[in-house]
Design a protein around this motif. Structure first.
Motif, PDB file in Angstrom:
ATOM      1  N   GLN A  54      50.889  44.470  44.632  1.00 30.09           N
ATOM      2  CA  GLN A  54      51.465  43.254  45.197  1.00 30.09           C
ATOM      3  C   GLN A  54      50.685  42.781  46.421  1.00 30.09           C
ATOM      4  OE1 GLN A  54      55.456  44.565  45.830  1.00 30.09           O
ATOM      5  NE2 GLN A  54      55.947  44.547  43.647  1.00 30.09           N
ATOM      6  N   VAL A  55      50.282  43.719  47.265  1.00 35.11           N
ATOM      7  CA  VAL A  55      49.488  43.364  48.448  1.00 35.11           C
ATOM      8  C   VAL A  55      48.120  42.834  48.022  1.00 35.11           C
ATOM      9  CG1 VAL A  55      48.373  44.298  50.517  1.00 35.11           C
ATOM     10  CG2 VAL A  55      50.714  44.952  49.976  1.00 35.11           C
ATOM     11  N   PHE A  56      47.524  43.455  47.009  1.00 32.31           N
ATOM     12  CA  PHE A  56      46.222  43.002  46.520  1.00 32.31           C
ATOM     13  C   PHE A  56      46.312  41.584  45.952  1.00 32.31           C
ATOM     14  CE2 PHE A  56      42.915  42.767  43.207  1.00 32.31           C
ATOM     15  CZ  PHE A  56      41.806  42.895  44.033  1.00 32.31           C
ATOM     16  N   VAL A  57      47.379  41.294  45.241  1.00 28.60           N
ATOM     17  CA  VAL A  57      47.573  39.938  44.706  1.00 28.60           C
ATOM     18  C   VAL A  57      47.717  38.930  45.849  1.00 28.60           C
ATOM     19  CG1 VAL A  57      49.217  38.478  43.446  1.00 28.60           C
ATOM     20  CG2 VAL A  57      48.498  40.670  42.486  1.00 28.60           C
ATOM     21  N   ALA A  58      48.461  39.295  46.887  1.00 29.01           N
ATOM     22  CA  ALA A  58      48.609  38.402  48.035  1.00 29.01           C
ATOM     23  C   ALA A  58      47.265  38.175  48.717  1.00 29.01           C
ATOM     24  CB  ALA A  58      49.621  38.989  49.028  1.00 29.01           C
ATOM     25  N   ILE A  59      46.473  39.232  48.868  1.00 30.19           N
ATOM     26  CA  ILE A  59      45.137  39.094  49.462  1.00 30.19           C
ATOM     27  C   ILE A  59      44.290  38.151  48.609  1.00 30.19           C
ATOM     28  CG2 ILE A  59      42.979  40.334  49.915  1.00 30.19           C
ATOM     29  CD1 ILE A  59      44.713  42.760  50.713  1.00 30.19           C
ATOM     30  N   SER A  60      44.378  38.303  47.308  1.00 30.50           N
ATOM     31  CA  SER A  60      43.569  37.468  46.412  1.00 30.50           C
ATOM     32  C   SER A  60      43.939  35.989  46.528  1.00 30.50           C
ATOM     33  CB  SER A  60      43.743  37.924  44.961  1.00 30.50           C
ATOM     34  OG  SER A  60      43.323  39.248  44.814  1.00 30.50           O
ATOM     35  N   PHE A  61      45.221  35.682  46.479  1.00 31.09           N
ATOM     36  CA  PHE A  61      45.631  34.282  46.526  1.00 31.09           C
ATOM     37  C   PHE A  61      45.350  33.645  47.882  1.00 31.09           C
ATOM     38  CE2 PHE A  61      48.307  35.249  42.756  1.00 31.09           C
ATOM     39  CZ  PHE A  61      47.810  34.245  41.939  1.00 31.09           C
ATOM     40  N   PHE A  62      45.672  34.335  48.969  1.00 32.35           N
ATOM     41  CA  PHE A  62      45.392  33.773  50.288  1.00 32.35           C
ATOM     42  C   PHE A  62      43.895  33.756  50.573  1.00 32.35           C
ATOM     43  CE2 PHE A  62      49.945  34.575  51.028  1.00 32.35           C
ATOM     44  CZ  PHE A  62      50.290  33.308  51.467  1.00 32.35           C
ATOM     45  N   GLY A  63      43.158  34.676  49.960  1.00 36.63           N
ATOM     46  CA  GLY A  63      41.706  34.650  50.082  1.00 36.63           C
ATOM     47  C   GLY A  63      41.112  33.408  49.428  1.00 36.63           C
ATOM     48  N   VAL A  64      41.619  33.036  48.265  1.00 39.09           N
ATOM     49  CA  VAL A  64      41.155  31.812  47.601  1.00 39.09           C
ATOM     50  C   VAL A  64      41.502  30.600  48.458  1.00 39.09           C
ATOM     51  CG1 VAL A  64      41.498  30.304  45.602  1.00 39.09           C
ATOM     52  CG2 VAL A  64      41.185  32.753  45.279  1.00 39.09           C
ATOM     53  N   SER A  65      42.684  30.608  49.060  1.00 40.80           N
ATOM     54  CA  SER A  65      43.064  29.504  49.928  1.00 40.80           C
ATOM     55  C   SER A  65      42.111  29.391  51.115  1.00 40.80           C
ATOM     56  CB  SER A  65      44.508  29.698  50.420  1.00 40.80           C
ATOM     57  OG  SER A  65      44.866  28.647  51.275  1.00 40.80           O
ATOM     58  N   TYR A  66      41.762  30.519  51.700  1.00 40.01           N
ATOM     59  CA  TYR A  66      40.833  30.506  52.835  1.00 40.01           C
ATOM     60  C   TYR A  66      39.437  30.047  52.391  1.00 40.01           C
ATOM     61  CZ  TYR A  66      38.764  31.904  57.252  1.00 40.01           C
ATOM     62  OH  TYR A  66      38.120  31.892  58.464  1.00 40.01           O
ATOM     63  N   LEU A  67      39.037  30.422  51.183  1.00 40.84           N
ATOM     64  CA  LEU A  67      37.753  29.959  50.656  1.00 40.84           C
ATOM     65  C   LEU A  67      37.761  28.449  50.424  1.00 40.84           C
ATOM     66  CD1 LEU A  67      36.801  32.790  48.150  1.00 40.84           C
ATOM     67  CD2 LEU A  67      35.709  32.256  50.330  1.00 40.84           C
TER      68      LEU A  67
END
Length: 166
Positions: A54-67
């Motif tokens: 769940q934490v990895f999924v959150a990192i992935s989605f917010f990472g795409v947003s930051y990108l």
């Protein structure tokens, strides 16, 4: 108005960056603790894998947003680079608007899905937390992505109307 939009976009990106740092630290700490407890003490955390995912999924989605904020997503632009500047700006604006509309549609559909009674009642197998808590990460990340994309749309449109001088 554009200055205010930029200011909010920058603050949102700062929050995302801090959130990404905290979530990455939490993920690494959780995984190290899980390895230590499992292989040294022979007493693993039964919930660690689910929370780590769940934490990895959150990192992935917010990472795409930051990108999206940094405009560092992978693009294939060899065709647009050979076009004249005015046509390139038009194509960029069209793609920015299409991206924004796609994100907004996904945001609305995610909200509708999360608010369905069946999803609201679904529980996680190990933590017994409602799953919609985890699913709402997607909704917040899509909202942040949409906001960043909105700013990029305004910037592209202003560059188009100024004749390429954004």
């Amino acid at each position: 108005m554009f200055t205010l939009l930029n200011w909010f976009d920058d603050r949102l990106a700062q929050v995302e960056k801090i959130l990404l740092i905290i979530l990455t630290f939490a993920l690494v700490t959780l995984l190290i603790a899980q390895v230590f407890l499992r292989y040294v003490l022979n007493s693993p955390l039964f919930w660690a894998e689910e929370v780590a995912v769940q934490v990895f999924v959150a990192i992935s989605f917010f990472g795409v947003s930051y990108l999206i904020y940094q405009k560092q997503l992978v693009v294939i632009d060899f065709i647009t680079l050979i076009l004249p500047t005015s046509l390139r700006l038009v194509i960029e604006c069209v793609f920015q608007i299409i991206s924004l509309l796609t994100l907004l549609v996904m945001l609305v559909l995610t909200f509708q899905w999360i608010t369905e009674p069946m999803v609201q009642n679904e529980l996680s197998p190990t933590t017994q937390l409602p799953r919609w808590y985890n699913y709402s990460v997607l909704m917040f990340a899509l909202g942040a992505m949409s906001f960043h994309q909105l700013k990029h749309c305004f910037k592209s449109l202003s560059g188009l109307f100024r004749g390429g001088k954004s």
